[in-house]
Design a protein around this motif. Structure first.
Motif, short mmCIF file in Angstrom:
data_model
loop_
_atom_site.label_atom_id
_atom_site.label_comp_id
_atom_site.label_asym_id
_atom_site.label_seq_id
_atom_site.Cartn_x
_atom_site.Cartn_y
_atom_site.Cartn_z
N SER A 1 12.62 -3.79 1.28
CA SER A 1 11.39 -3.02 1.13
C SER A 1 11.31 -2.49 -0.30
N THR A 2 10.32 -2.96 -1.05
CA THR A 2 10.20 -2.49 -2.43
C THR A 2 9.84 -1.00 -2.47
N GLY A 3 9.03 -0.55 -1.48
CA GLY A 3 8.70 0.87 -1.43
C GLY A 3 9.97 1.71 -1.28
N LEU B 1 12.06 1.61 -4.51
CA LEU B 1 11.48 2.43 -5.57
C LEU B 1 11.63 3.92 -5.26
N ARG B 2 11.47 4.29 -3.97
CA ARG B 2 11.66 5.71 -3.59
C ARG B 2 13.10 6.14 -3.83
N GLU B 3 14.04 5.23 -3.54
CA GLU B 3 15.46 5.54 -3.82
C GLU B 3 15.68 5.76 -5.30
N ILE C 1 3.29 6.94 -10.95
CA ILE C 1 2.46 5.82 -10.48
C ILE C 1 2.42 5.84 -8.95
N MET C 2 3.59 6.02 -8.34
CA MET C 2 3.67 6.01 -6.88
C MET C 2 2.94 7.22 -6.29
N GLU C 3 3.08 8.35 -6.94
CA GLU C 3 2.42 9.56 -6.40
C GLU C 3 0.90 9.45 -6.46
N GLY D 1 -0.59 6.60 -5.93
CA GLY D 1 -0.97 5.54 -5.00
C GLY D 1 -1.31 4.24 -5.70
N ASP D 2 -0.99 4.16 -7.01
CA ASP D 2 -1.24 2.92 -7.76
C ASP D 2 -0.06 1.97 -7.61
N LEU D 3 -0.24 0.76 -8.09
CA LEU D 3 0.85 -0.21 -8.03
C LEU D 3 1.72 -0.10 -9.27
N VAL D 4 3.01 -0.22 -9.06
CA VAL D 4 4.01 -0.27 -10.13
C VAL D 4 3.80 -1.61 -10.86
N PRO D 5 4.00 -1.67 -12.19
CA PRO D 5 3.77 -2.93 -12.91
C PRO D 5 4.57 -4.10 -12.33
N ASP E 1 9.30 -6.72 2.56
CA ASP E 1 8.35 -5.75 3.12
C ASP E 1 7.73 -4.99 1.94
N GLY E 2 6.44 -5.19 1.72
CA GLY E 2 5.76 -4.50 0.60
C GLY E 2 5.78 -5.29 -0.69
N PHE E 3 6.23 -6.51 -0.63
CA PHE E 3 6.27 -7.41 -1.79
C PHE E 3 6.07 -8.82 -1.29
N PRO E 4 5.26 -9.65 -1.93
CA PRO E 4 4.46 -9.39 -3.13
C PRO E 4 3.15 -8.65 -2.81
N ARG E 5 2.70 -7.87 -3.79
CA ARG E 5 1.46 -7.10 -3.63
C ARG E 5 0.38 -7.57 -4.60
N THR E 6 0.69 -8.54 -5.44
CA THR E 6 -0.32 -9.15 -6.32
C THR E 6 -0.03 -10.65 -6.34
N ALA F 1 0.24 -12.40 -8.99
CA ALA F 1 1.27 -12.61 -10.02
C ALA F 1 2.67 -12.41 -9.44
N GLN F 2 2.82 -11.43 -8.54
CA GLN F 2 4.13 -11.22 -7.89
C GLN F 2 4.47 -12.40 -6.97
N ALA F 3 3.44 -12.91 -6.27
CA ALA F 3 3.68 -14.04 -5.36
C ALA F 3 4.12 -15.27 -6.17
N VAL G 1 7.93 14.49 4.44
CA VAL G 1 6.67 13.77 4.48
C VAL G 1 6.49 13.05 3.15
N ARG G 2 6.21 11.76 3.22
CA ARG G 2 6.01 11.02 1.97
C ARG G 2 4.87 11.60 1.17
N ARG G 3 5.09 11.80 -0.12
CA ARG G 3 4.06 12.44 -0.96
C ARG G 3 2.80 11.62 -1.04
N ALA H 1 -6.43 5.73 -2.37
CA ALA H 1 -6.10 4.98 -3.59
C ALA H 1 -5.22 3.78 -3.24
N ARG H 2 -4.30 3.97 -2.30
CA ARG H 2 -3.42 2.86 -1.89
C ARG H 2 -4.23 1.76 -1.21
N LEU H 3 -5.21 2.17 -0.42
CA LEU H 3 -6.06 1.19 0.26
C LEU H 3 -6.92 0.42 -0.76
P1 AMP Z 1 5.15 1.18 0.39
O1 AMP Z 1 6.29 1.98 0.93
O2 AMP Z 1 5.37 -0.31 0.53
O3 AMP Z 1 3.81 1.60 0.92
O4 AMP Z 1 5.12 1.45 -1.19
C1 AMP Z 1 4.95 2.75 -1.71
C2 AMP Z 1 4.50 2.66 -3.17
O5 AMP Z 1 5.50 1.98 -3.94
C3 AMP Z 1 3.22 1.88 -3.41
O6 AMP Z 1 2.07 2.66 -3.20
C4 AMP Z 1 3.39 1.48 -4.88
O7 AMP Z 1 3.15 2.57 -5.74
C5 AMP Z 1 4.88 1.17 -4.94
N1 AMP Z 1 5.16 -0.24 -4.61
C6 AMP Z 1 5.89 -0.71 -3.54
N2 AMP Z 1 5.96 -2.05 -3.56
C7 AMP Z 1 5.25 -2.46 -4.63
C8 AMP Z 1 4.93 -3.73 -5.19
N3 AMP Z 1 5.35 -4.87 -4.61
N4 AMP Z 1 4.19 -3.75 -6.33
C9 AMP Z 1 3.77 -2.63 -6.93
N5 AMP Z 1 4.02 -1.40 -6.46
C10 AMP Z 1 4.75 -1.30 -5.33
#
Ligand code: AMP
Length: 195
Positions: free
Chosen positions: A30-32, A35-37, A52-54, A56-60, A84-89, A91-93, A138-140, A149-151
């Motif tokens: 899970s990339t989320g 990244l949270r870790e 960036i995460m707070e 709700g935008d995507l990490v580069p 889980d949570g990857f790829p999200r673009t 370019a990532q795929a 609770v997740r921020r 924003a995430r949607l």
């Molecule tokens: P999630 O737990 O999968 O909902 O991810 C939480 C947050 O982590 C997202 O809103 C993004 O800011 C970041 N994130 C997780 N996975 C990705 C990804 N594949 N690409 C870009 N940002 C990501």
């Protein structure tokens, strides 16, 4: 078994990825969570992605691709994984395809949880309330404003990933609005063809 689990935020990806990973004895990547870790540990990566995460935008892409490429090389992922949570673009795929090809492997299937957007906001509020009641953090980014924003990021950047995998013939769509156990069973049924 190498899988990607797709779906909008709040669709239940994390829950289903955990269950599928357990059932097929592969790790859930899970990339989320990764990244949270990183944020919690106060690492350089964490400091880079926190705001960036707070929002709700995507990490580069390059940041998240490097994290996944590194994680795929851990021993526990040698026989497969559930992304889980990857790829999200797109370019990532594309980068994932290159990373897999470089290792002489490929994806078996891409599973998408289809969920009506109106239901998602209700779910995300429930998730925050439930965590609060259990005394869990609770997740921020689980608040209605950030969730919107995430949607938005999902619609603009992640929805095209569905088409990318459809054109590769890898996509399987499952109704994510069914009861959790039924969703798991449907996913497992799709995957039984690959086990
Ligand atoms: P999630 O737990 O999968 O909902 O991810 C939480 C947050 O982590 C997202 O809103 C993004 O800011 C970041 N994130 C997780 N996975 C990705 C990804 N594949 N690409 C870009 N940002 C990501």
């Amino acid at each position: 078994m190498r899988l990607v689990l797709l779906g909008p935020p709040g669709a239940g990806k994390g829950t289903q990825a955990t269950r599928i990973a357990k059932r097929f004895a592969v790790p859930q990547l899970s990339t989320g969570d990764m990244l949270r870790e990183a944020v919690a540990s106060g690492s350089v990566l964490g400091a880079h992605v926190k705001d960036i995460m707070e929002r709700g935008d995507l990490v580069p892409d390059d940041v998240v691709i490097a994290v996944v490429a590194d994680r795929m090389d851990h021993l526990d992922a040698a026989n497969g994984f559930v992304l889980d949570g990857f790829p999200r673009t797109v370019a990532q795929a594309e980068a994932l395809d290159r990373e897999l090809a470089a290792r002489g492997i490929g994806l078996d299937a891409v599973l998408e949880l289809e969920v009506d957007e109106d239901v998602l906001l209700v779910r995300i509020k429930g998730r925050a309330e439930e965590a609060g009641k259990k005394g869990q953090p609770v997740r921020r980014d689980d608040n209605p404003e950030v969730f919107k924003a995430r949607l938005k990021a999902y619609r603009a950047q992640t929805a095209p990933v569905t088409e990318y995998y459809r054109s590769q013939g890898l996509l399987h769509i499952v109704d994510g609005l069914q009861p959790i156990d039924l969703v798991t069973e449907e996913l497992a049924e799709v995957l039984s063809a690959f086990a």
